[in-house]
Write a protein that holds these residues in place. Structure first.
Motif, mmCIF file in Angstrom:
data_model
loop_
_atom_site.group_PDB
_atom_site.id
_atom_site.type_symbol
_atom_site.label_atom_id
_atom_site.label_comp_id
_atom_site.label_asym_id
_atom_site.label_seq_id
_atom_site.Cartn_x
_atom_site.Cartn_y
_atom_site.Cartn_z
ATOM 1 N N ALA A 100 5.224 11.555 11.045
ATOM 2 C CA ALA A 100 4.438 12.638 11.645
ATOM 3 C C ALA A 100 5.311 13.481 12.567
ATOM 4 O O ALA A 100 5.225 14.720 12.566
ATOM 5 C CB ALA A 100 3.252 12.054 12.416
ATOM 6 N N GLU A 152 7.494 15.743 10.511
ATOM 7 C CA GLU A 152 6.744 16.896 9.997
ATOM 8 C C GLU A 152 6.667 18.007 11.037
ATOM 9 O O GLU A 152 6.723 19.193 10.707
ATOM 10 C CB GLU A 152 5.329 16.468 9.600
ATOM 11 N N SER A 211 -4.958 19.362 8.577
ATOM 12 C CA SER A 211 -3.833 18.502 8.207
ATOM 13 C C SER A 211 -2.762 18.509 9.298
ATOM 14 O O SER A 211 -2.143 17.476 9.578
ATOM 15 C CB SER A 211 -3.231 18.955 6.866
ATOM 16 N N SER A 220 -1.379 15.385 11.820
ATOM 17 C CA SER A 220 0.028 15.074 12.108
ATOM 18 C C SER A 220 0.257 14.950 13.612
ATOM 19 O O SER A 220 0.988 14.065 14.074
ATOM 20 C CB SER A 220 0.941 16.151 11.524
ATOM 21 N N ASN A 238 -1.170 11.681 14.899
ATOM 22 C CA ASN A 238 -0.332 10.552 14.507
ATOM 23 C C ASN A 238 1.015 10.544 15.228
ATOM 24 O O ASN A 238 1.637 9.489 15.370
ATOM 25 C CB ASN A 238 -0.105 10.557 13.000
ATOM 26 N N ALA A 239 1.466 11.705 15.671
ATOM 27 C CA ALA A 239 2.775 11.797 16.333
ATOM 28 C C ALA A 239 2.733 11.355 17.782
ATOM 29 O O ALA A 239 3.749 10.944 18.345
ATOM 30 C CB ALA A 239 3.298 13.226 16.246
ATOM 31 N N CYS A 275 -6.833 8.242 13.706
ATOM 32 C CA CYS A 275 -5.397 8.184 13.385
ATOM 33 C C CYS A 275 -4.720 7.029 14.125
ATOM 34 O O CYS A 275 -3.498 6.966 14.215
ATOM 35 C CB CYS A 275 -4.734 9.511 13.740
#
Length: 364
Positions: free
Chosen positions: A173, A176, A253, A257, A260-261, A286
């Motif tokens: 993540a 990304e 989306s 990320s 999750n990061a 998440c």
């Protein structure tokens, strides 16, 4: 097959993908549940003329479909902005069944201009066949403020879309988002607007960094809004721009990320009308615990110290102290809370709550 007209003055589009996304989630749940769903919605407008034209068109379509369409129910989100046309519709067509989902400033106006809608909100709730609230907290507010006899059901605002919001590797993540993997990250997602607590978040960052000069933490903020200029000005005045990463509007989306990061999600709202707090549940889905204001619908799902943490609303000092307490947890303790947060979010996942909404419309 029951036919439902879904009406909402908030609905997402490509430019504003998170604007009223819970309405879209609700639509998907009803469709997947076997209902025939038509809709009349208003997407976000950025200028006053466009907004005026948009609302005029939206209200006209709502009245036209309500009068001439053959629906088992009109399911409306946001009582305050829809009360007048629906009350008019009810006078013209007394047999129409209205199911009203109340949110946020419907019951707790945030600015003086919203107060003028309150008499119409009460009338709409009295004339509705059913009221839906996103949390038990908000259900209590509605009963206390309006004292209506209309039945009330609790349904959590479309729930969490697990196809989008689910755990993935933190390193992936961060890659990304092109984040430096040598730092730890704390995040905020929300409108930069009144009552959202972005200012307390920034002040807490300042307090935290002053107290921990050797920290290896950076802070993320995702969102835009009326206060974006004030947000940037305050960040500059506090001298925290070097540890603050700001993203504008993101697709879901991208938000997944971000969730999750980060190691923890800060939810600093001060709104008594925070009817659920879906962003908190999305972060938890998440597997990211939240550090949240002890206010509103958040209290429906946060168990302090078990699946997330709470702090005094509006207190940057209390938030800073909670961030420091988070630092002092062992990896095992953080992991246990993260897992509990994830398990809580699963209870709000679309497939888990779908039977509730289906039964609401089948039984009423």
């Amino acid at each position: 097959m029951k036919r439902i007209l879904l009406a909402a003055n908030m609905y997402p589009n490509k430019q504003f993908p998170s604007y009223g996304v819970f309405v879209q989630n609700t639509e998907r749940i009803l469709t997947n549940g076997g209902f025939s769903v038509d809709r009349v919605v208003l997407e976000k407008k950025t200028s006053k003329p466009a907004k005026a034209i948009g609302y005029a068109t939206y209200y006209a379509n709502l009245l036209r479909k309500g009068l001439y369409g053959h629906y088992d129910a009109i399911y409306v989100h946001y009582a305050s902005h829809n009360a007048l046309p629906l009350l008019m519709l009810k006078r013209m067509k007394p047999t129409v069944r209205i199911v009203t989902n109340v949110h946020g400033s419907d019951v707790v106006p945030e600015v003086a201009s919203q107060e003028k809608y309150q008499p119409y909100v009460k009338q709409l709730l009295e004339q509705s066949s059913l009221i839906i609230t996103p949390s038990h907290y908000y259900e209590s507010l509605v009963k206390e403020k309006y004292g209506v006899d209309t039945p009330i059901a609790v349904f959590p605002s479309g729930g969490v879309n697990q196809a989008v919001f689910h755990p993935k590797e933190k390193a992936a993540a961060r890659k990304e988002l092109q984040l430096d993997p040598s730092y730890r990250y704390i995040g905020y997602v929300g409108r930069l607007d009144v009552g959202k607590g972005w200012d307390h978040y920034l002040r807490a960052i300042k307090l935290y960094t002053d107290e921990n000069p050797s920290h290896r933490t950076k802070f993320i903020a995702v969102g835009s809004g009326k206060d974006e200029a004030a947000f940037k000005q305050l960040a500059a005045e506090l001298g925290i721009e070097d540890v603050l990463i700001h993203y504008g509007l993101m697709q879901q989306s991208g938000l997944a990320s971000v969730y999750n990061a980060i190691d923890a999600f800060v939810f600093p709202t001060t709104r008594k009308g925070e009817s659920l707090g879906l962003v908190g549940l999305e972060a938890m889905a998440c597997r990211t615990p939240i550090i949240a204001s002890a206010i509103g619908g958040i209290l429906d799902y946060v168990k302090p110290g078990e699946n997330s943490w709470l702090f005094e609303p509006g207190s940057a000092e209390a938030l800073k102290n909670q961030l420091i307490a988070f630092d002092q947890l062992s990896d095992a303790e953080r992991d246990a809370v993260a897992e509990a947060a994830y398990q809580t979010a699963l209870e709000y996942e679309e497939s888990a709550i779908q039977p509730k909404l289906i039964s609401i419309f089948n039984e009423n």
